[in-house]
Each structure stands twice: as structure tokens, then as C-alpha cells.
Design an enzyme around this catalytic site. Structure first.
Site, short mmCIF file in Angstrom:
data_model
loop_
_atom_site.label_atom_id
_atom_site.label_comp_id
_atom_site.label_asym_id
_atom_site.label_seq_id
_atom_site.Cartn_x
_atom_site.Cartn_y
_atom_site.Cartn_z
N HIS A 48 54.07 66.85 20.03
CA HIS A 48 53.53 66.55 21.37
C HIS A 48 54.53 66.97 22.44
O HIS A 48 55.16 66.11 23.04
CB HIS A 48 53.25 65.06 21.48
N PHE A 49 54.69 68.06 22.81
CA PHE A 49 54.19 69.34 22.34
C PHE A 49 55.38 70.16 21.93
O PHE A 49 56.38 70.13 22.63
CB PHE A 49 53.42 70.05 23.44
#
Length: 146
Positions: A48-49
Site C-alpha cells: 500500500h503502495f
């Protein structure tokens, strides 16, 4: 006011979901200010991410809830045992104003609005360098488990 050793005695959470590192201010039955040091080593950053690590909003809300639970336990003068858990019963008005990234220090603020019938209502906000990152009204309850 409360270091990690004291926090571990109050909250049942452990790595990787313990999201409060220190309590810096506490006014019983009123408010708490705590902090979470956000590091690149957090397991959620792997997904993420990967190209731009951002702390998930639900985890910021969880950190605010943990700070709120610490306020309630301290105000009640209780050390919860292994048989007590705090559950969310509502989240209202959640707003995300800025991303929280590795290297940020997340300041968690919670003010007790009401405690009635076993339901605790808090007005919360999380900031980074004085900038609002997240705000929400949280409602929680404490329950004994078997």
C-alpha cells in the site's frame, strides 16, 4: 505520560496492529494526545503502495481508536484484563486530508464527547507537523469475553 511498556499493559494489541507508541498528554475523562512513529518497516507498506507508500486510512482510524481506548481505561482507573476488548460501534464524518507516509510522526488526539450506557463517543484527529491528516467521530464499547 505513558510509555510503550504501560501501553502494552492496557491494550491487547500486538505487532503488527499496535499503533500507539507513546502517550504525551492525558486529561482524565477529557482528552488524550498520543503518537505513532510511522516507519518504512511497517508491513502494510509492502502492498500500500509499493511505488508510493501511504498508511491506509483504516489504520489511522484504528490508531485513533487505540488512543481513545487508552483514554477510557485511564479515566476509569482500570487495567483491562485479557477478558476485555474494545469494539468499534460507529465511525462518523471520517475525512482524510493528507497522506501519511514513512518518516511521519502521527499525532493522535481524542476528546471524550460522551460516555453513556457503555457507549463511548470521541472526537478524534490525527495530524502530521501540525497539518490535519484525518478526523472522525468514533464510537466504541467495551465488552467482556469468555
Amino acid at each position: 505520560m505513558m510509555d510503550i511498556h504501560q501501553i502494552l499493559k492496557k491494550l491487547p494489541h500486538r505487532y503488527p496492529i499496535l499503533l500507539v507508541d507513546r502517550v504525551v498528554e492525558l486529561e482524565l475523562n477529557k482528552r488524550i494526545q498520543a503518537l505513532k512513529n510511522v516507519t518504512i518497516n511497517e508491513p502494510f507498506f509492502m502492498g500500500h503502495f509499493p511505488h508510493r507508500p501511504v498508511m491506509p486510512g483504516v489504520l489511522i482510524l484504528e490508531a485513533l481508536a487505540q488512543a481513545s481506548a487508552l483514554l477510557s481505561f485511564a479515566s476509569m482507573g482500570e487495567d483491562p484484563g485479557d477478558d476485555t476488548v474494545v469494539y468499534f460501534v460507529g465511525i462518523d464524518g471520517a475525512r482524510f486530508k493528507r497522506p501519511v507516509e514513512p518518516g511521519d510522526q502521527l499525532i493522535l488526539e481524542s476528546t471524550l464527547v460522551r460516555a453513556k450506557g457503555g457507549i463511548f463517543k470521541y472526537q478524534t484527529r490525527a495530524t502530521v507537523n501540525g497539518e490535519l491528516a484525518t478526523e472522525a467521530e468514533l464510537m466504541c464499547t467495551m465488552r467482556k469475553i469468555a
